[in-house]
Design a protein around this motif. Structure first.
Motif, PDB file in Angstrom:
ATOM      1  N   TYR A 339      44.789  31.733  57.413  1.00 39.06           N
ATOM      2  CA  TYR A 339      44.603  31.668  55.967  1.00 39.06           C
ATOM      3  C   TYR A 339      43.143  31.645  55.536  1.00 39.06           C
ATOM      4  O   TYR A 339      42.850  31.454  54.359  1.00 39.06           O
ATOM      5  CB  TYR A 339      45.304  30.419  55.411  1.00 39.06           C
ATOM      6  N   LYS A 341      40.836  33.968  55.329  1.00 41.00           N
ATOM      7  CA  LYS A 341      40.336  35.079  54.519  1.00 41.00           C
ATOM      8  C   LYS A 341      40.673  34.903  53.052  1.00 41.00           C
ATOM      9  O   LYS A 341      39.886  35.261  52.161  1.00 41.00           O
ATOM     10  CB  LYS A 341      40.908  36.406  55.037  1.00 41.00           C
ATOM     11  N   SER A 342      41.829  34.326  52.773  1.00 32.32           N
ATOM     12  CA  SER A 342      42.254  34.161  51.381  1.00 32.32           C
ATOM     13  C   SER A 342      41.496  33.047  50.669  1.00 32.32           C
ATOM     14  O   SER A 342      41.640  32.861  49.454  1.00 32.32           O
ATOM     15  CB  SER A 342      43.757  33.862  51.323  1.00 32.32           C
ATOM     16  N   SER A 345      36.278  34.336  47.556  1.00 30.60           N
ATOM     17  CA  SER A 345      36.243  35.268  46.429  1.00 30.60           C
ATOM     18  C   SER A 345      34.777  35.427  46.048  1.00 30.60           C
ATOM     19  O   SER A 345      33.937  34.603  46.435  1.00 30.60           O
ATOM     20  CB  SER A 345      37.045  34.719  45.245  1.00 30.60           C
TER      21      SER A 345
END
Length: 384
Positions: A339, A341-342, A345
């Protein structure tokens, strides 16, 4: 700005090794700060998904009533063997005893609830409050801590008097007394929950027990389950049928926490190393600083010049490292941390960048002021 760029150019030319070490410190800080955040978010997602939502579980007993079977006395010895932390985590024990006077096929199972507090059996407050809240306690009162602790023969009978096949009428030997397990129990109230409710400790020690249920305040943890499993097996052996529960290993969380802590420490050390390296550079320019001061350059302006030098080195390198991290390193890490990479932003990278810049300005500003600008011109001229 022209003088700032000239200083940086001279810095690179005369102190290449120090400049290289400074770059390494900035690159390390950028990478580790970004990685630590992603790892932390990855950890949070895993913890949220894997955290047990199990608030209760049940252990049944393979009783042989002609031989070995679980008894009330064995249950009591078992629950009193648990640690105090486990006692506090469990807000209800529930057992199903076998009672010859009550036909479970007709009247249902007799359920007994209790708690353990400071090594003593106490009434189940959760059940007591629920009975009062939902109106299932028709009359009278639930038994007290003293009545439970002393195993007093008091009972909450089922509110079925006057109905055909009334169990309460079958057990009653007078208006306020019933006969149960060969003993006289005083009726202290009526209820509409179970055939009969009595204090756990009032049961005969040899009363057979079909099952015991543990209800927790919060979702059960692996360590709590392991303690129950160990103590129950020690007291009952193969007589107890203990279910295998899928509860996440807390050791995985400790590993994540350790990695995050180490990453933060390394980032802090890298930032301190950069400040120390820049302090070394400034120490070689004390005479230049004294000339600035003599010529009327204020402390504030001098501080801005030095901080501008640091930021012109730090900001591009940190930003470039973050870009390399996002495009080249993050895809590789995603193969190992599902998880991570998510977690990122553009706004998040900007926030991390801003935090690093502000914290660097504060640390460097304090260092420059106390090491150089606080000194008098005479003390400054005494430097190299």
């Amino acid at each position: 700005m022209k003088y700032v760029l000239k200083n940086i150019k001279n810095f690179i030319k005369t102190e290449r090794m120090i400049f290289l070490l400074a770059l390494i410190c900035i690159i390390a800080s950028s990478f580790i700060i970004n990685f630590s955040y992603g790892l932390y978010q990855n950890y949070n997602v895993i913890k949220e998904e894997e955290e047990s939502e199990l608030y209760e579980f049940e252990i049944s007993f393979n009783n042989d009533f002609n031989g070995t079977y679980a008894t009330k006395e064995m249950i009591e010895n078992t629950v009193l063997s648990f640690s105090s932390s486990l006692d506090q985590a469990i807000d209800m024990f529930l057992i199903i005893p076998q009672c010859d006077e009550i036909d479970s096929d007709v009247y249902g199972n007799m359920l007994i609830r209790f708690c353990v507090d400071n090594g003593k059996i106490t009434p189940c407050t959760l059940f007591k409050n629920n009975m009062q809240s939902f109106g299932t306690l028709v009359s009278g009162s639930y038994f007290s801590d003293e009545q439970e602790a002393n195993g007093e023969n008091v009972a909450l009978v089922f509110d079925d008097i006057g109905y055909s096949g009334s169990l309460t009428e079958q057990l009653m030997i007078s208006d306020d007394t019933i006969s149960f397990q060969g003993k006289e129990y005083k009726i202290i109230g009526t209820q509409r929950m179970h055939p009969l409710i009595v204090p756990f400790k009032s049961l005969n020690d040899d009363t057979p027990i079909y099952t015991i249920l543990f209800h927790f305040v919060k979702p059960i943890t692996r360590s709590q389950y392991n303690e129950i499993k160990s103590v129950v097996y020690e007291n009952f052996g193969d007589l107890a049928s203990i279910p295998d529960l899928e509860i996440p290993e807390s050791e995985n969380y400790y590993l994540y926490n350790t990695i995050i802590l180490i990453s933060i420490l390394i980032a802090i050390l890298a930032a301190i190393n950069f400040a120390v390296l820049y302090k070394y550079i400034l120490s070689k320019r004390t005479k230049t600083l004294a000339v600035f001061r003599i010529c009327g350059c204020t402390k504030a302006k001098t501080l801005r010049i030095f901080l501008s030098e640091c930021m012109l080195i730090t900001i591009p390198v940190f930003a470039l490292t973050s870009l390399v991290y996002d495009r080249l390193i993050l895809p590789i890490l995603a193969n190992h941390f599902e998880y991570i990479k998510s977690a990122y932003s553009p706004l998040l990278y900007l926030i991390i960048f801003g935090i690093y810049v502000v914290s660097s300005l504060i640390v460097l500003g304090i260092m420059i002021y106390f090491e150089f600008l606080r000194k008098s011109i005479r003390e400054t001229k005494g430097g190299r």
